[in-house]
Scaffold this active site. Structure first.
Site, PDB file in Angstrom:
ATOM      1  N   ASP A 148      -1.587   2.721  -5.370  1.00 59.48           N
ATOM      2  CA  ASP A 148      -0.677   2.060  -4.436  1.00 59.48           C
ATOM      3  C   ASP A 148       0.070   3.100  -3.350  1.00 59.48           C
ATOM      4  OD1 ASP A 148       0.760  -0.103  -3.224  1.00 59.48           O
ATOM      5  OD2 ASP A 148       0.542  -1.174  -4.923  1.00 59.48           O
TER       6      ASP A 148
ATOM      7  N   HIS B 178       0.632  -9.804  -7.551  1.00 59.63           N
ATOM      8  CA  HIS B 178       2.036  -9.522  -8.148  1.00 59.63           C
ATOM      9  C   HIS B 178       3.115 -10.062  -7.377  1.00 59.63           C
ATOM     10  CE1 HIS B 178       1.808  -6.378  -5.391  1.00 59.63           C
ATOM     11  NE2 HIS B 178       2.988  -6.127  -5.512  1.00 59.63           N
ATOM     12  N   ASP B 179       3.004 -10.783  -6.387  1.00 64.38           N
ATOM     13  CA  ASP B 179       3.924 -11.389  -5.545  1.00 64.38           C
ATOM     14  C   ASP B 179       3.791 -13.060  -5.273  1.00 64.38           C
ATOM     15  OD1 ASP B 179       5.094  -8.800  -4.655  1.00 64.38           O
ATOM     16  OD2 ASP B 179       3.405  -8.417  -3.045  1.00 64.38           O
TER      17      ASP B 179
ATOM     18  N   GLU C  53      -2.428  -3.968   3.031  1.00 63.73           N
ATOM     19  CA  GLU C  53      -1.767  -5.358   2.454  1.00 63.73           C
ATOM     20  C   GLU C  53      -1.182  -5.918   3.838  1.00 63.73           C
ATOM     21  OE1 GLU C  53       1.747  -6.926   0.061  1.00 63.73           O
ATOM     22  OE2 GLU C  53       2.252  -5.414   0.969  1.00 63.73           O
TER      23      GLU C  53
ATOM     24  N   ASP D 190       0.822  -0.511   1.058  1.00 63.68           N
ATOM     25  CA  ASP D 190       1.807  -1.538   1.020  1.00 63.68           C
ATOM     26  C   ASP D 190       2.342  -1.791   2.353  1.00 63.68           C
ATOM     27  OD1 ASP D 190       3.759  -2.943  -0.812  1.00 63.68           O
ATOM     28  OD2 ASP D 190       4.946  -1.794   0.372  1.00 63.68           O
TER      29      ASP D 190
HETATM   30  C1  NOJ Z   1       4.837  -5.659  -0.913  1.00 66.50           C
HETATM   31  C2  NOJ Z   1       4.740  -5.427  -2.476  1.00 66.50           C
HETATM   32  O1  NOJ Z   1       3.576  -6.051  -2.695  1.00 66.50           O
HETATM   33  C3  NOJ Z   1       5.809  -6.023  -3.117  1.00 66.50           C
HETATM   34  O2  NOJ Z   1       5.888  -6.444  -4.256  1.00 66.50           O
HETATM   35  C4  NOJ Z   1       7.269  -5.219  -2.558  1.00 66.50           C
HETATM   36  O3  NOJ Z   1       8.107  -5.846  -3.067  1.00 66.50           O
HETATM   37  C5  NOJ Z   1       7.007  -4.955  -1.220  1.00 66.50           C
HETATM   38  N1  NOJ Z   1       5.845  -4.870  -0.191  1.00 66.50           N
HETATM   39  C6  NOJ Z   1       8.288  -3.913  -0.716  1.00 66.50           C
HETATM   40  O4  NOJ Z   1       7.621  -2.824  -0.881  1.00 66.50           O
END
Ligand code: NOJ
Length: 540
Positions: free
Chosen positions: A104, A330-331, A269, A206
């Site tokens: 990542d 994970h979000d 992402e 990210d």
């Molecule tokens: C996206 C990530 O997937 C998330 O988990 C994170 O909190 C935010 N970016 C900030 O880095």
């Protein structure tokens, strides 16, 4: 149906990606948090599952305010996860088992503990001042403009020592880097080369669509659709803080760094509507190889909606742009929590039969549930900063359930987040013994996909999207597979005109109908999906 092996597609076009949230995969050193040694320990499980690549959420040195998405040293592994040597061992062991390793990259922001930021905030004259985004306050003394943090409140943090504000799209302890500064770009490209030279196979980047912000710092427009229940930052439309046209130039540079090394992958992402998302393939495909397609994460589980989003995506792809699909991360809430454990099996079938690279989120292959976390065990800053905790992400980050031993075989001690209540029955070891489990469904789907050129390269065509039924055909070189999904909880039967539906059932989501002949009529149980290899003469 096995056709000749495809030679021109790249590994990430043929492959299945598996996302690991390292804190929750396997804890080897007995501190309740997963680590790199734990990932190494479980590589044989992944090889057996049949995936081709693992993507690890961040494992770099971090104060962990946002669980690793706040990095204080890009070239060091956080001691919680292990050492650089552990990372080298992981890459070597993964490669030995035929698995690629994707790391990542978090280039949009650092931790406020990163030495770059310590220097930057040391004073207006510091050479690193311009590495971050500093502004004077508004004439009335408030924040420079109305930009909001995704994690609540203004995106501007006041620094009394220098009487200026710095910008942070996420936590105040995650200051945004200034990507208009060539020195910042060079520093991150250096980080990329450091890891690529160590043999990693690519990066998931990210919030890549956030990298560049408006150089005039214009106020974001107020969002007329903002209402009760919306996340607070949706009060404005992020017109000037994300998806700026200049971001594509930066991404093309990142891509050139990736291309200095053979066979590496760049994933972005990006949460944007499909028509904007596809711009991230870049002009003449000079952007990311895979702009993550998150459409399934929030899609209503309904045939018409799914057919439309698939068709819209297929239609929007640029020539040569390779599709991809994501079902969990994970979000976002777990798929098994969102659509229920029975429909989660159809989610697996959809993910692994659509055209393009699938990404599986760890635990989804055993139907891991969204876990309700008691207030006192919440960790995610999003959960703790938003009043009703509704947006918290801890529930989809709970430990992997490996077996029926204490703490589900994840750790020798109480894990950092609670296990799902059903861990004694729902775990990888139990499911390996049960040939009809969702684990085996994933495994069979991956196996089928791996050896089947129709699934790997075939075209996509919806043939029916009505009520609970979604039927589509994949076709390659005269061979066709029909995928039929019953998204409802009642059985369904379809009668086809004579001669139109003829073939053999190759896989059902219930894993008990293989090799059935199909001729004219298709019976689907409630919440069942099937894959049918069509006869050459079937005129569907
Ligand atoms: C996206 C990530 O997937 C998330 O988990 C994170 O909190 C935010 N970016 C900030 O880095």
């Amino acid at each position: 149906m096995k056709l000749e092996r495809q030679t021109d597609a790249r590994w990430w076009q043929r492959g299945v990606i598996y996302q690991i949230y390292p804190r929750s995969f396997h804890d080897m050193n007995g501190d309740g948090v997963g680590d790199l040694a734990g990932v190494i320990h479980r590589l044989p499980y992944l090889a057996e599952l049949g995936v081709d690549a693992i993507w690890l959420s961040p494992v770099f040195r971090s104060p962990m305010a946002d669980f690793g998405y706040d990095i204080s040293d890009y070239k060091t592994i956080d001691p919680l996860f292990g050492t650089l040597e552990d990372c080298d061992r992981l890459v070597e062991a993964a490669h030995a088992q035929g698995l690629k390793v994707i790391l990542d990259l978090v280039p949009n922001h650092t931790s406020d503990q990163h030495p770059w930021f310590t220097e930057s905030r040391a004073g207006r004259a510091n050479p690193k001042r311009d590495w971050y985004i500093w502004r004077d306050g508004a004439p009335d003394g408030g924040a420079p403009n109305n930009w909001l943090s995704d994690f609540g409140g203004s995106a501007w943090q006041y620094d009394p020592a220098s009487d200026q504000y710095y910008y942070h799209a996420f936590l105040a302890s995650q200051p945004d880097l200034n990507w208009r500064n060539p020195e910042v770009r060079a520093a991150i490209y250096d980080v990329m080369r450091f890891w690529l030279a160590r043999g990693i196979d690519g990066f998931r980047v990210d919030v890549i669509w956030h990298l560049i912000k408006d150089d005039q710092f214009r106020d974001n427009p107020v969002n007329p659709a903002f209402g009760a229940g919306s996340p607070p930052h949706n009060a404005v439309i992020p017109l000037y803080t994300a998806d700026r046209p200049e971001v594509h130039e930066v991404i093309a540079e990142m891509r050139s760094v990736i291309d200095e090394f053979a066979g590496r992958l760049l994933i972005g992402e990006i949460y944007l509507p499909i028509e904007k998302l596809v711009a991230y393939y870049g002009r003449d495909l000079s952007g990311v190889h895979l702009p993550f397609n998150f459409a399934l994460l929030s899609a209503p589980w309904e045939a018409g909606s799914l057919a439309k989003l698939i068709a819209d995506y297929e239609a929007a792809l640029p020539t040569g742009g390779w599709p991809n699909w994501v079902l969990g991360n994970h979000d976002r809430p777990r798929i098994a929590g969102r659509i229920g454990p029975r429909q989660a099996r159809l989610g697996a079938m959809l993910l692994l039969t659509l055209r393009g690279t699938p990404t599986i989120y760890y635990g989804d292959e055993i139907g891991l549930q969204q876990v309700a976390i008691p207030l006192e065990r919440l960790h995610d800053p999003v959960a703790t900063s938003v009043p009703d905790h509704a947006l918290g992400r801890d529930g989809c980050r709970t430990p992997m359930q490996w077996d029926g031993s204490a703490y589900a075989g994840f750790s020798a001690v109480e894990p950092w987040l609670p296990l799902s209540d059903d861990w004694r029955e729902r775990n990888a070891a139990e499911q390996k013994h049960d040939q009809r489990s969702i684990y085996w469904l994933y495994r069979r789907l991956i196996e089928l996909r791996r050896s089947n050129q129709v699934l790997l390269q075939g075209s996509y065509r919806t043939i029916l999207a009505r009520g609970d039924l979604l039927l589509f055909i994949r076709e390659y070189s005269g061979h066709r597979l029909l995928v039929a999904l019953n998204l409802g909880n009642d059985p369904a039967s379809l009668n086809f005109e004579e001669g139109t539906l003829r073939g053999r059932l190759v896989l059902s989501s219930s894993l008990d109908r293989e090799d059935e002949d199909v001729d004219g009529r298709l019976d689907l149980r409630d919440a069942e999906g099937v894959i049918i290899s069509l006869s050459q003469d079937a005129e569907v």
